[in-house]
Design a protein around this motif. Structure first.
Motif, PDB file in Angstrom:
ATOM      1  N   PRO A   1      42.795  59.258  49.858  1.00 14.70           N
ATOM      2  CA  PRO A   1      42.267  60.088  48.478  1.00 14.70           C
ATOM      3  C   PRO A   1      42.585  59.757  47.186  1.00 14.70           C
ATOM      4  N   ASP A   2      43.951  59.067  47.248  1.00 20.21           N
ATOM      5  CA  ASP A   2      44.583  58.807  45.770  1.00 20.21           C
ATOM      6  C   ASP A   2      44.160  57.151  45.422  1.00 20.21           C
ATOM      7  N   SER A   3      43.390  56.748  46.277  1.00 19.63           N
ATOM      8  CA  SER A   3      42.753  55.274  45.819  1.00 19.63           C
ATOM      9  C   SER A   3      41.474  55.372  44.695  1.00 19.63           C
ATOM     10  N   ALA A   4      41.518  54.483  43.975  1.00 20.21           N
ATOM     11  CA  ALA A   4      40.386  54.478  42.986  1.00 20.21           C
ATOM     12  C   ALA A   4      39.065  54.256  43.677  1.00 20.21           C
ATOM     13  N   PHE A   5      39.037  53.741  44.826  1.00 18.72           N
ATOM     14  CA  PHE A   5      37.569  53.398  45.505  1.00 18.72           C
ATOM     15  C   PHE A   5      37.355  54.620  46.526  1.00 18.72           C
ATOM     16  N   TYR A   6      38.263  55.493  46.238  1.00 25.03           N
ATOM     17  CA  TYR A   6      38.087  56.776  47.401  1.00 25.03           C
ATOM     18  C   TYR A   6      36.541  57.151  47.299  1.00 25.03           C
ATOM     19  N   GLY A   7      35.881  57.558  48.565  1.00 26.84           N
ATOM     20  CA  GLY A   7      34.436  57.914  48.444  1.00 26.84           C
ATOM     21  C   GLY A   7      33.313  56.942  48.275  1.00 26.84           C
ATOM     22  N   GLN A   8      33.754  55.586  48.013  1.00 30.52           N
ATOM     23  CA  GLN A   8      32.745  54.591  47.847  1.00 30.52           C
ATOM     24  C   GLN A   8      32.860  53.484  48.896  1.00 30.52           C
TER      25      GLN A   8
ATOM     26  N   GLN B   1      34.626  50.722  40.098  1.00 27.49           N
ATOM     27  CA  GLN B   1      35.335  51.657  39.106  1.00 27.49           C
ATOM     28  C   GLN B   1      35.917  53.089  39.832  1.00 27.49           C
ATOM     29  N   GLY B   2      36.775  53.366  39.318  1.00 31.90           N
ATOM     30  CA  GLY B   2      37.650  54.574  39.895  1.00 31.90           C
ATOM     31  C   GLY B   2      37.660  55.675  38.675  1.00 31.90           C
ATOM     32  N   PRO B   3      38.126  56.803  38.709  1.00 37.82           N
ATOM     33  CA  PRO B   3      38.175  57.755  37.715  1.00 37.82           C
ATOM     34  C   PRO B   3      38.808  57.217  36.479  1.00 37.82           C
ATOM     35  N   ALA B   4      39.760  56.277  36.508  1.00 34.97           N
ATOM     36  CA  ALA B   4      40.344  55.774  35.320  1.00 34.97           C
ATOM     37  C   ALA B   4      39.569  54.542  34.857  1.00 34.97           C
ATOM     38  N   GLY B   5      38.627  54.055  35.475  1.00 34.24           N
ATOM     39  CA  GLY B   5      38.114  52.685  35.029  1.00 34.24           C
ATOM     40  C   GLY B   5      38.087  51.472  36.158  1.00 34.24           C
ATOM     41  N   ASP B   6      37.858  50.347  35.513  1.00 33.88           N
ATOM     42  CA  ASP B   6      37.854  49.200  36.394  1.00 33.88           C
ATOM     43  C   ASP B   6      39.146  48.858  37.483  1.00 33.88           C
ATOM     44  N   VAL B   7      38.837  48.501  38.406  1.00 30.06           N
ATOM     45  CA  VAL B   7      39.698  48.252  39.533  1.00 30.06           C
ATOM     46  C   VAL B   7      39.147  46.877  40.499  1.00 30.06           C
ATOM     47  N   ILE B   8      40.273  46.148  40.871  1.00 28.09           N
ATOM     48  CA  ILE B   8      40.069  45.220  41.956  1.00 28.09           C
ATOM     49  C   ILE B   8      41.095  45.137  42.851  1.00 28.09           C
ATOM     50  N   VAL B   9      40.593  44.704  44.010  1.00 32.89           N
ATOM     51  CA  VAL B   9      41.636  44.742  45.204  1.00 32.89           C
ATOM     52  C   VAL B   9      41.305  43.292  45.912  1.00 32.89           C
ATOM     53  N   SER B  10      42.545  42.777  46.220  1.00 34.36           N
ATOM     54  CA  SER B  10      42.282  41.288  46.957  1.00 34.36           C
ATOM     55  C   SER B  10      43.375  41.675  48.173  1.00 34.36           C
ATOM     56  N   TYR B  11      42.779  40.765  49.131  1.00 33.93           N
ATOM     57  CA  TYR B  11      43.563  40.671  50.414  1.00 33.93           C
ATOM     58  C   TYR B  11      43.790  39.322  50.915  1.00 33.93           C
ATOM     59  N   THR B  12      44.870  38.788  51.203  1.00 33.64           N
ATOM     60  CA  THR B  12      45.088  37.474  51.706  1.00 33.64           C
ATOM     61  C   THR B  12      46.017  37.629  52.999  1.00 33.64           C
ATOM     62  N   GLY B  13      45.502  36.970  53.999  1.00 37.66           N
ATOM     63  CA  GLY B  13      46.153  37.155  55.465  1.00 37.66           C
ATOM     64  C   GLY B  13      45.790  36.101  56.389  1.00 37.66           C
ATOM     65  N   MET B  14      46.260  36.608  57.704  1.00 33.96           N
ATOM     66  CA  MET B  14      45.713  35.704  58.630  1.00 33.96           C
ATOM     67  C   MET B  14      45.768  36.670  60.107  1.00 33.96           C
ATOM     68  N   ILE B  15      44.973  35.932  61.040  1.00 32.88           N
ATOM     69  CA  ILE B  15      44.870  36.797  62.525  1.00 32.88           C
ATOM     70  C   ILE B  15      46.227  36.390  63.008  1.00 32.88           C
TER      71      ILE B  15
ATOM     72  N   THR C   1      47.595  41.379  56.276  1.00 30.74           N
ATOM     73  CA  THR C   1      47.065  41.299  55.002  1.00 30.74           C
ATOM     74  C   THR C   1      48.337  41.552  54.152  1.00 30.74           C
ATOM     75  N   LEU C   2      48.510  40.784  53.035  1.00 31.45           N
ATOM     76  CA  LEU C   2      49.011  41.390  51.830  1.00 31.45           C
ATOM     77  C   LEU C   2      48.022  41.665  50.686  1.00 31.45           C
ATOM     78  N   TRP C   3      48.112  42.741  49.936  1.00 30.20           N
ATOM     79  CA  TRP C   3      46.877  43.165  48.971  1.00 30.20           C
ATOM     80  C   TRP C   3      47.669  43.235  47.763  1.00 30.20           C
ATOM     81  N   PHE C   4      46.664  42.942  46.679  1.00 33.31           N
ATOM     82  CA  PHE C   4      47.016  43.513  45.182  1.00 33.31           C
ATOM     83  C   PHE C   4      45.920  44.349  44.821  1.00 33.31           C
ATOM     84  N   VAL C   5      46.393  45.282  43.994  1.00 35.20           N
ATOM     85  CA  VAL C   5      45.394  45.857  43.335  1.00 35.20           C
ATOM     86  C   VAL C   5      45.684  45.811  41.572  1.00 35.20           C
ATOM     87  N   VAL C   6      44.732  45.545  40.827  1.00 35.76           N
ATOM     88  CA  VAL C   6      44.961  45.519  39.640  1.00 35.76           C
ATOM     89  C   VAL C   6      43.986  46.589  39.067  1.00 35.76           C
TER      90      VAL C   6
END
Length: 123
Positions: free
Chosen positions: A34-41, A61-75, A82-87
């Protein structure tokens, strides 16, 4: 490696990969937090893969504006590690307790968050 299917992480968030042709990925991401900017989307993902290595991202977009998340990893052992970054471009902040929050642009170094997720295929 067949990437197509639903993958759930340790928090219950879902990545659904619907296409993995020609080294590219397409699908959607739905966070369970629920505390994610993408929650409910359901946000569209796109990415690339090579063998057991993978990278994908989503933007919205979240409540405060633009957001991007990227995941990089392996099986590894059937899990997508994965490791992830949110901006986030901005945040909701209040000047004092009990005051209304307002959108405030973030300095670049404050806008980044990173962590790790483990996804297991559920279908």
């Amino acid at each position: 490696m067949n990437w197509i299917g639903k993958w759930r992480n340790q928090y219950g968030s879902i990545v659904e990969i619907i296409d993995d042709a020609n080294g590219k990925l397409a699908g959607m991401f739905r966070t369970a937090l629920p505390d994610s900017a993408f929650y409910g989307q359901d946000v569209r993902i796109s990415g690339i893969h090579q063998g057991n290595c993978v990278c994908f991202a989503a933007a919205g977009q979240g409540p405060a504006g633009d957001v991007i998340v990227s995941y990089t990893g392996m099986i590894r052992e059937g899990r997508m590690e994965t490791l992830w970054f949110v901006v986030a471009d901005a945040a909701l902040t209040a000047s004092a307790a009990g005051e209304p929050a307002a959108v405030k642009k973030l300095n670049w170094w404050r806008s980044m968050t990173t962590s790790a997720d483990t996804f297991k295929r559920v279908s």
